[in-house]
Design a protein around this motif. Sequence first.
Motif, PDB file in Angstrom:
ATOM      1  N   VAL A  45       0.834  -1.200   0.000  1.00  0.00           N
ATOM      2  CA  VAL A  45       0.000   0.000   0.000  1.00  0.00           C
ATOM      3  C   VAL A  45       0.870   1.252   0.000  1.00  0.00           C
ATOM      4  CG1 VAL A  45      -1.626   1.356   1.389  1.00  0.00           C
ATOM      5  CG2 VAL A  45      -2.013  -1.084   1.053  1.00  0.00           C
ATOM      6  N   PHE A  46       1.931   1.256   0.799  1.00  0.00           N
ATOM      7  CA  PHE A  46       2.847   2.403   0.781  1.00  0.00           C
ATOM      8  C   PHE A  46       3.488   2.566  -0.593  1.00  0.00           C
ATOM      9  CE2 PHE A  46       2.768   2.436   5.469  1.00  0.00           C
ATOM     10  CZ  PHE A  46       2.747   3.795   5.690  1.00  0.00           C
ATOM     11  N   ASN A  47       3.822   1.447  -1.235  1.00  0.00           N
ATOM     12  CA  ASN A  47       4.344   1.530  -2.603  1.00  0.00           C
ATOM     13  C   ASN A  47       3.318   2.154  -3.541  1.00  0.00           C
ATOM     14  OD1 ASN A  47       6.738   0.277  -1.839  1.00  0.00           O
ATOM     15  ND2 ASN A  47       6.017  -1.759  -2.373  1.00  0.00           N
ATOM     16  N   GLU A 273       7.798   6.679   6.845  1.00  0.00           N
ATOM     17  CA  GLU A 273       6.518   6.144   7.315  1.00  0.00           C
ATOM     18  C   GLU A 273       6.401   4.663   6.981  1.00  0.00           C
ATOM     19  OE1 GLU A 273       3.639   8.555   5.408  1.00  0.00           O
ATOM     20  OE2 GLU A 273       3.881  10.252   6.767  1.00  0.00           O
ATOM     21  N   LYS A 274       6.867   4.289   5.807  1.00  0.00           N
ATOM     22  CA  LYS A 274       6.769   2.888   5.366  1.00  0.00           C
ATOM     23  C   LYS A 274       7.558   1.966   6.284  1.00  0.00           C
ATOM     24  CE  LYS A 274       8.126  -0.006   1.403  1.00  0.00           C
ATOM     25  NZ  LYS A 274       8.630   0.017  -0.001  1.00  0.00           N
ATOM     26  N   TRP A 275       8.811   2.326   6.555  1.00  0.00           N
ATOM     27  CA  TRP A 275       9.664   1.408   7.316  1.00  0.00           C
ATOM     28  C   TRP A 275       9.427   1.487   8.822  1.00  0.00           C
ATOM     29  CZ3 TRP A 275      10.984  -2.328   4.557  1.00  0.00           C
ATOM     30  CH2 TRP A 275      11.286  -2.158   3.199  1.00  0.00           C
ATOM     31  N   VAL A 276       8.921   2.617   9.315  1.00  0.00           N
ATOM     32  CA  VAL A 276       8.516   2.664  10.725  1.00  0.00           C
ATOM     33  C   VAL A 276       7.329   1.742  10.948  1.00  0.00           C
ATOM     34  CG1 VAL A 276       7.445   4.136  12.471  1.00  0.00           C
ATOM     35  CG2 VAL A 276       9.447   4.946  11.248  1.00  0.00           C
ATOM     36  N   THR A 277       6.382   1.754  10.013  1.00  0.00           N
ATOM     37  CA  THR A 277       5.252   0.824  10.098  1.00  0.00           C
ATOM     38  C   THR A 277       5.731  -0.615  10.029  1.00  0.00           C
ATOM     39  OG1 THR A 277       3.867   2.491   8.995  1.00  0.00           O
ATOM     40  CG2 THR A 277       3.020   0.238   9.091  1.00  0.00           C
ATOM     41  N   PHE A 278       6.713  -0.857   9.190  1.00  0.00           N
ATOM     42  CA  PHE A 278       7.276  -2.204   9.071  1.00  0.00           C
ATOM     43  C   PHE A 278       7.888  -2.658  10.398  1.00  0.00           C
ATOM     44  CE2 PHE A 278      10.952  -4.949   8.250  1.00  0.00           C
ATOM     45  CZ  PHE A 278      10.352  -5.965   7.519  1.00  0.00           C
ATOM     46  N   LEU A 279       8.598  -1.760  11.077  1.00  0.00           N
ATOM     47  CA  LEU A 279       9.212  -2.108  12.368  1.00  0.00           C
ATOM     48  C   LEU A 279       8.145  -2.393  13.427  1.00  0.00           C
ATOM     49  CD1 LEU A 279      12.190   0.420  12.543  1.00  0.00           C
ATOM     50  CD2 LEU A 279      12.296  -2.036  12.116  1.00  0.00           C
ATOM     51  N   ILE A 280       7.049  -1.614  13.403  1.00  0.00           N
ATOM     52  CA  ILE A 280       5.968  -1.874  14.362  1.00  0.00           C
ATOM     53  C   ILE A 280       5.385  -3.268  14.135  1.00  0.00           C
ATOM     54  CG2 ILE A 280       3.644  -1.151  15.054  1.00  0.00           C
ATOM     55  CD1 ILE A 280       4.493   1.726  14.403  1.00  0.00           C
ATOM     56  N   LEU A 281       5.180  -3.619  12.878  1.00  0.00           N
ATOM     57  CA  LEU A 281       4.670  -4.957  12.569  1.00  0.00           C
ATOM     58  C   LEU A 281       5.684  -6.034  12.941  1.00  0.00           C
ATOM     59  CD1 LEU A 281       2.980  -4.276   9.114  1.00  0.00           C
ATOM     60  CD2 LEU A 281       1.852  -4.686  11.298  1.00  0.00           C
ATOM     61  N   ALA A 282       6.983  -5.707  12.846  1.00  0.00           N
ATOM     62  CA  ALA A 282       8.018  -6.680  13.230  1.00  0.00           C
ATOM     63  C   ALA A 282       7.947  -6.979  14.726  1.00  0.00           C
ATOM     64  CB  ALA A 282       9.394  -6.142  12.858  1.00  0.00           C
ATOM     65  N   PHE A 283       7.651  -5.965  15.544  1.00  0.00           N
ATOM     66  CA  PHE A 283       7.492  -6.204  16.986  1.00  0.00           C
ATOM     67  C   PHE A 283       6.270  -7.084  17.252  1.00  0.00           C
ATOM     68  CE2 PHE A 283      10.175  -2.354  17.529  1.00  0.00           C
ATOM     69  CZ  PHE A 283      11.119  -2.910  18.374  1.00  0.00           C
TER      70      PHE A 283
END
Length: 411
Positions: A45-47, A273-283
Amino acid sequence: MNLPFFVARRYLFSKKSHNAINVISSISVIGIAVATMAMVCVLSVFNGFGSIVEGMFSAFDPDLKITVKEGKVFDYHMPEFERILSLDEIGLISESLEENALFMYEDRQVPVLVKGVSEEFNYLTDMDKLIIDGTFRLREDSVNYATLGAGLAVTLGVRAGFVHPILIYAPKRDVQVNLANPAGAFTTEAVQIGGIFSLNQPEYDEDMAIIPIELARRLFQYDTEVSSLDIQLKSGASVKEVKEKMRNALGSRYAVEDRYEQQKESYNMLQIEKWVTFLILAFILLIAVFNVAGSLSMLIVEKREDIRSFRHMGASDQLISRIFLYEGWLIAFWGIVVGIAVGLILCLAQQHFGLLRLGDTPGAYIVEAYPVVVKATDIFIVFVSVSVISFLTILYPIRNLKRYLKNDSIL
């Protein structure tokens, strides 16, 4: 045959004596699958939003833009520019001159960023996609036209084709304001309203007006100077290679920027924003993966008799540890595969059917449904990230198993 992998695979699909182990294993697979699916969908979606932003700016920004690092304007009629502007890869060159001025229409006054452009600008950009009222034109016969941003047009209360012209006031350089005659400190020109454009970006729509560069030079008292040279390359030309050639030829005084560098702040914000969201999902994924460690620990306790049998048959501690390492990895692997597959299916469904919409009001947004663009690099990053997190989590019960085997405390 890889004996540890074979045994681990049998353990994965065999029924356990304690139903709780089956339940926890299933929950582990589902948890990893959901987190992996969310990563795939969110990154896609970010893409999609990135491609929309890129498309809007691509219609306005040139392939390469040359500006001066110090000062506002420069004269490009010099030998170093003659060399780079004669490169075979260059298809079109447009002059641009930007300055601030005051627009006045009847009793309304608005400070405006004036962008003077040459006739090549119409061929360099895809203005037809951006025009929402009127047409894009710079000059017809002796009449000069201005193309206004949508927000600016609303502020002035004008539309394309209005009979009354807009008055442009530009301060004269090196002239002090005379309070007895303040108008004498300004250069004044009149323009008709040719068209209204919308880029859905406030810095353009609310502040910018496009006029002929000859008119801009008269307003701001320049001869042949420009704020930038906008360059369009021929089809198939490498932007990176041409950019490097120009930078080497012009030296450190000038900046040569591609489209991404011209909109660096917007692209960087989107990527952050894309990779911060990715890190949240990684947690969130990390919490799901702990279920794998729990189910693996319970399986080790249940298979004590099997471990004893393996030891009696001459299996080494390393081989036994690898069996349960593969078992934990297989649980995680199934979750990863299922998550990526479901994520791709949802992304394709969103692309074709627009299942999730941005709103119920038609035309309220640039796109009606959430845009989705799947990139192979993102899928690879998701696969590697989830695999590494899962592997590191699995190591904890495996390390305990090795310690128990060494002390014979599990038997």
